[in-house]
Every structure is written in C-alpha cells, then in structure tokens.
Design a protein around this motif. Structure first.
Motif, PDB file in Angstrom:
ATOM      1  N   GLY A   1      -6.751  -3.029  10.019  1.00  0.00           N
ATOM      2  CA  GLY A   1      -6.953  -2.212  11.690  1.00  0.00           C
ATOM      3  C   GLY A   1      -5.454  -1.931  12.587  1.00  0.00           C
ATOM      4  N   GLN A   2      -4.250  -1.739  11.386  1.00  0.00           N
ATOM      5  CA  GLN A   2      -3.307  -1.579  11.830  1.00  0.00           C
ATOM      6  C   GLN A   2      -2.601   0.051  11.518  1.00  0.00           C
ATOM      7  OE1 GLN A   2      -0.904  -4.968  10.456  1.00  0.00           O
ATOM      8  NE2 GLN A   2      -1.446  -6.161  12.290  1.00  0.00           N
ATOM      9  N   PHE A   3      -2.108   0.710  11.655  1.00  0.00           N
ATOM     10  CA  PHE A   3      -1.699   1.776  11.744  1.00  0.00           C
ATOM     11  C   PHE A   3       0.404   1.970  12.596  1.00  0.00           C
ATOM     12  CE2 PHE A   3      -3.517   3.411  15.665  1.00  0.00           C
ATOM     13  CZ  PHE A   3      -2.935   4.356  15.779  1.00  0.00           C
ATOM     14  N   ARG A   4       0.375   2.932  12.019  1.00  0.00           N
ATOM     15  CA  ARG A   4       2.033   2.690  12.321  1.00  0.00           C
ATOM     16  C   ARG A   4       2.250   4.364  12.623  1.00  0.00           C
ATOM     17  NH1 ARG A   4       6.017  -0.610  12.773  1.00  0.00           N
ATOM     18  NH2 ARG A   4       5.651  -2.119  11.075  1.00  0.00           N
ATOM     19  N   ASN A   5       2.555   4.862  13.954  1.00  0.00           N
ATOM     20  CA  ASN A   5       2.753   6.040  14.771  1.00  0.00           C
ATOM     21  C   ASN A   5       4.325   6.078  14.749  1.00  0.00           C
ATOM     22  OD1 ASN A   5       2.900   8.532  15.165  1.00  0.00           O
ATOM     23  ND2 ASN A   5       2.078   8.489  17.418  1.00  0.00           N
TER      24      ASN A   5
ATOM     25  N   GLY B   1       7.802   4.850  14.548  1.00  0.00           N
ATOM     26  CA  GLY B   1       8.448   2.861  14.464  1.00  0.00           C
ATOM     27  C   GLY B   1       7.516   2.111  15.233  1.00  0.00           C
ATOM     28  N   ARG B   2       6.540   2.516  15.948  1.00  0.00           N
ATOM     29  CA  ARG B   2       5.454   1.769  16.759  1.00  0.00           C
ATOM     30  C   ARG B   2       4.195   1.471  15.868  1.00  0.00           C
ATOM     31  NH1 ARG B   2       4.668   4.731  22.108  1.00  0.00           N
ATOM     32  NH2 ARG B   2       2.771   2.550  22.646  1.00  0.00           N
ATOM     33  N   LEU B   3       3.961  -0.185  15.895  1.00  0.00           N
ATOM     34  CA  LEU B   3       2.509  -0.593  14.978  1.00  0.00           C
ATOM     35  C   LEU B   3       1.609  -0.516  16.058  1.00  0.00           C
ATOM     36  CD1 LEU B   3       1.750  -1.509  12.612  1.00  0.00           C
ATOM     37  CD2 LEU B   3       2.132  -4.120  13.336  1.00  0.00           C
ATOM     38  N   HIS B   4       1.274  -0.262  15.817  1.00  0.00           N
ATOM     39  CA  HIS B   4      -0.340  -0.458  16.486  1.00  0.00           C
ATOM     40  C   HIS B   4      -1.500  -1.258  15.885  1.00  0.00           C
ATOM     41  CE1 HIS B   4       0.875   2.739  19.391  1.00  0.00           C
ATOM     42  NE2 HIS B   4       1.140   3.623  18.461  1.00  0.00           N
ATOM     43  N   GLN B   5      -2.621  -2.042  16.971  1.00  0.00           N
ATOM     44  CA  GLN B   5      -3.341  -3.133  16.121  1.00  0.00           C
ATOM     45  C   GLN B   5      -5.000  -2.294  16.985  1.00  0.00           C
ATOM     46  OE1 GLN B   5      -3.757  -5.995  13.709  1.00  0.00           O
ATOM     47  NE2 GLN B   5      -5.933  -5.125  14.104  1.00  0.00           N
ATOM     48  N   LEU B   6      -5.508  -2.140  16.414  1.00  0.00           N
ATOM     49  CA  LEU B   6      -7.213  -1.700  16.634  1.00  0.00           C
ATOM     50  C   LEU B   6      -7.822  -2.760  16.752  1.00  0.00           C
ATOM     51  CD1 LEU B   6      -7.654   1.919  14.603  1.00  0.00           C
ATOM     52  CD2 LEU B   6      -7.042   1.623  16.787  1.00  0.00           C
ATOM     53  N   PRO B   7      -8.782  -2.707  17.197  1.00  0.00           N
ATOM     54  CA  PRO B   7      -9.853  -3.949  16.963  1.00  0.00           C
ATOM     55  C   PRO B   7     -11.036  -4.172  15.703  1.00  0.00           C
ATOM     56  CG  PRO B   7     -10.718  -3.283  18.807  1.00  0.00           C
ATOM     57  CD  PRO B   7      -9.597  -1.691  18.618  1.00  0.00           C
ATOM     58  N   VAL B   8     -10.708  -5.441  15.353  1.00  0.00           N
ATOM     59  CA  VAL B   8     -10.882  -4.965  13.558  1.00  0.00           C
ATOM     60  C   VAL B   8     -12.833  -5.342  14.106  1.00  0.00           C
ATOM     61  CG1 VAL B   8     -10.878  -7.137  11.983  1.00  0.00           C
ATOM     62  CG2 VAL B   8      -9.000  -6.595  12.925  1.00  0.00           C
ATOM     63  N   ASN B   9     -13.532  -4.552  13.399  1.00  0.00           N
ATOM     64  CA  ASN B   9     -15.369  -4.048  13.707  1.00  0.00           C
ATOM     65  C   ASN B   9     -16.195  -4.443  12.513  1.00  0.00           C
ATOM     66  OD1 ASN B   9     -14.357  -1.506  13.379  1.00  0.00           O
ATOM     67  ND2 ASN B   9     -15.682  -0.715  14.962  1.00  0.00           N
ATOM     68  N   ASN B  10     -14.914  -4.426  11.801  1.00  0.00           N
ATOM     69  CA  ASN B  10     -15.231  -4.595  10.027  1.00  0.00           C
ATOM     70  C   ASN B  10     -14.888  -5.537   9.074  1.00  0.00           C
ATOM     71  OD1 ASN B  10     -15.582  -3.200   7.014  1.00  0.00           O
ATOM     72  ND2 ASN B  10     -17.880  -3.425   8.153  1.00  0.00           N
ATOM     73  N   PRO B  11     -14.669  -6.935   9.315  1.00  0.00           N
ATOM     74  CA  PRO B  11     -13.687  -7.625   8.666  1.00  0.00           C
ATOM     75  C   PRO B  11     -13.063  -7.865   7.902  1.00  0.00           C
ATOM     76  CG  PRO B  11     -14.593  -9.274  11.043  1.00  0.00           C
ATOM     77  CD  PRO B  11     -15.782  -7.338  10.313  1.00  0.00           C
TER      78      PRO B  11
ATOM     79  N   HIS C   1     -10.865  -4.940   8.847  1.00  0.00           N
ATOM     80  CA  HIS C   1     -10.582  -3.915   9.265  1.00  0.00           C
ATOM     81  C   HIS C   1     -10.994  -3.434  10.173  1.00  0.00           C
ATOM     82  CE1 HIS C   1      -9.214  -4.254   4.532  1.00  0.00           C
ATOM     83  NE2 HIS C   1     -10.536  -3.960   4.384  1.00  0.00           N
ATOM     84  N   ALA C   2     -10.509  -2.368  10.299  1.00  0.00           N
ATOM     85  CA  ALA C   2     -11.057  -1.240  11.758  1.00  0.00           C
ATOM     86  C   ALA C   2     -11.873   0.001  11.407  1.00  0.00           C
ATOM     87  CB  ALA C   2     -10.421  -0.830  12.742  1.00  0.00           C
ATOM     88  N   ILE C   3     -13.310   0.156  11.504  1.00  0.00           N
ATOM     89  CA  ILE C   3     -14.163   1.043  10.838  1.00  0.00           C
ATOM     90  C   ILE C   3     -14.643   2.412  11.604  1.00  0.00           C
ATOM     91  CG2 ILE C   3     -16.069   0.164  11.453  1.00  0.00           C
ATOM     92  CD1 ILE C   3     -16.840   0.031   8.059  1.00  0.00           C
ATOM     93  N   HIS C   4     -14.272   3.651  11.313  1.00  0.00           N
ATOM     94  CA  HIS C   4     -15.275   4.780  11.757  1.00  0.00           C
ATOM     95  C   HIS C   4     -14.627   5.644  13.376  1.00  0.00           C
ATOM     96  CE1 HIS C   4     -17.403   3.995   7.890  1.00  0.00           C
ATOM     97  NE2 HIS C   4     -18.761   3.830   8.849  1.00  0.00           N
ATOM     98  N   GLY C   5     -13.560   5.034  13.956  1.00  0.00           N
ATOM     99  CA  GLY C   5     -13.109   5.427  14.836  1.00  0.00           C
ATOM    100  C   GLY C   5     -13.904   4.550  16.080  1.00  0.00           C
TER     101      GLY C   5
END
Length: 262
Positions: A57-61, A63-73, A75-79
């Motif tokens: 559930g993580q990605f960088r833009n 130098g900024r690291l973002h955490q998305l909700p982990v809805n498919n542990p 991982h984060a899946i399908h937007g």
C-alpha cells in the motif's frame, strides 16, 4: 432508472452503468444474453488512480512516501474509485458521461472521467484523469468480469502477448519477463502494439477486447467468470513504472469491446 444510473440501448445490445456503485458496468446484454457476471462487486469496474496491487500500500511521489489503505493484505488493490459514487454529467444518444473527484485516502486532488459509447456491435469506454494542482503518479484500467459460460461450452481466451511478467509469491511482478505460459492465469502480459484479446463462447458469441494501452491482466482462476483487464501499466506500477499526471498532461485510456454472434 435512478439519476446515477444510465441505460443505453443500440440494436439488440443494452448497457447499464451504475454510477452510484463505482461507475461500473452492471450489465451488458447482447441479444438478451448477459455477458457479465452479476453482483455488486462484479460487472466491469474502473481502476484508478492505480491498477492491481500496490506493494504494501505504499508509493513515492518524489521524496514523499504515501501509505494507502491495505485492502488486500499486504497490498492495496484496484484503486479507490470503484467503491465511490460518481456524478453523471452529460450524455446523448448512445452515450453517457460520469465524473468523480478524488478524495482521501488518495493524497492528491484530481478528477476522473468515464465516457461510455454503445453501438449495435461495440462498446467504447474512455477514461481520463486530470489535475489542476500537484502532479502525481497514477494508472488507469478496467476490470471486467465476463461470464465463463453463456449456457453451453466455456469461453476460450486467445491472445498473442510479447511477454508475460513473472509473478512472485506476493502476486507482484518480479521484473523478470518470459515468453507467455499456458493458463490458468492471474498474470500480467505485455502488448506493446496495444491490447488485443478475443473471447469466444463456441457457437454463441465472439467478443474482442482491445485497447491502445500496452498491458493486460488475464485472470481465469474462478469457476464463474474470466477477467481481461486493459491497463496503462503493470501491477505495482506506481512504484515500478510511474506515469505522472500533471496540470498540462492528463492520463488517458480507452477500452473497446466488439462482438459478433456465432
């Protein structure tokens, strides 16, 4: 028909778009036969602002690291847009347009637009993602659930991919590419000249899925349905193949289904 639902008819084809349920295609009937798996979580839904799994559930833009909700542990899946209500903005004969403005948990402002155009023998869906603020990496794609069986023999899936992404134990591409392997699949394939996959229900229907995008995930491990998912990048592409959406360069994608009776 509610305000957030659109029904389009062309010849013997009838399309229903459920704007209030993630702006998914809830139904496509051809000659009275439903070709999509039915249910609130099926049909054909849009994937944005990413496709498939994003690692942990993580990605960088930058130098900024973002955490998305982990809805498919794990991982984060399908937007995020498939779980939201979209707004119908306009339309005409054989066409409908819906929009959705991105909000949390996606950390950037942006607008997603889908345009549906139905003809007697085809459906064209266009999706765009634009921002008037910060730039950010993103992906667009679709996740249709086609009926495996329309009452007789199971569907046959035919395609000629340039490569198959090797899938690791975490279901993410490892970065290695191999010649396409026989199914069953839950795998991503590269088609640099554009996605082209043919679904054939013997003696009933042939449906071709095409897209200018260079990536497609094919999933046929369920008894009830098969999925052919055109997308603008591979799974975990926010991290491995980022495509920036900027105020002067939106991200756009197109999917076309074309069919004929057999």
């Amino acid at each position: 028909m509610t305000q957030d639902t659109a029904t389009l008819v062309a010849g013997d084809a009838e399309l229903t778009v459920q704007g209030g349920n993630g702006c998914r295609i809830g139904s496509l009937r051809i000659g009275g036969t439903e070709v999509l798996r039915q249910g609130d979580h099926y049909g054909s839904f849009p994937m944005a602002p990413w496709c498939g799994r994003t690692e942990n559930g993580q990605f960088r833009n930058g130098g900024r690291l973002h955490q998305l909700p982990v809805n498919n542990p794990p991982h984060a899946i399908h937007g995020t847009v498939r779980d939201q209500a979209w707004r119908r903005s306009r339309g005409g004969d054989g066409a409908a347009v819906f929009t959705y403005d991105l909000v949390e948990p996606w950390p950037y402002a942006g607008r997603v637009t889908q345009v549906f155009e139905l003809a007697e023998d085809s459906l064209t869906v266009r999706m765009g993602l634009e921002t008037y603020a910060d730039s950010f990496p993103a992906q667009l794609g679709w996740h249709p659930w086609f009926q495996r069986n329309l009452g007789a023999d199971d569907v046959r899936i035919d395609f000629d991919a340039a490569w198959q992404e090797v899938r690791g134990a975490d279901h993410l591409p490892t970065g290695e590419r191999v010649d396409p392997l026989p199914g069953p699949w839950d795998d991503c394939f590269g088609m640099p000249d554009g996605v082209a996959v043919t679904l054939t229900w013997p003696g009933q229907l042939e449906l071709k899925v095409t897209s200018p995008s260079a990536w497609v995930v094919v999933y046929d491990e369920q008894v009830e349905a098969v999925c052919v998912e055109p997308q603008t990048g591979p799974p975990n592409g926010l991290n491995t193949l980022p495509r920036l959406v900027t105020p002067i360069e939106p991200l756009e994608a197109t999917m076309r289904w074309e069919w004929r009776s057999l």
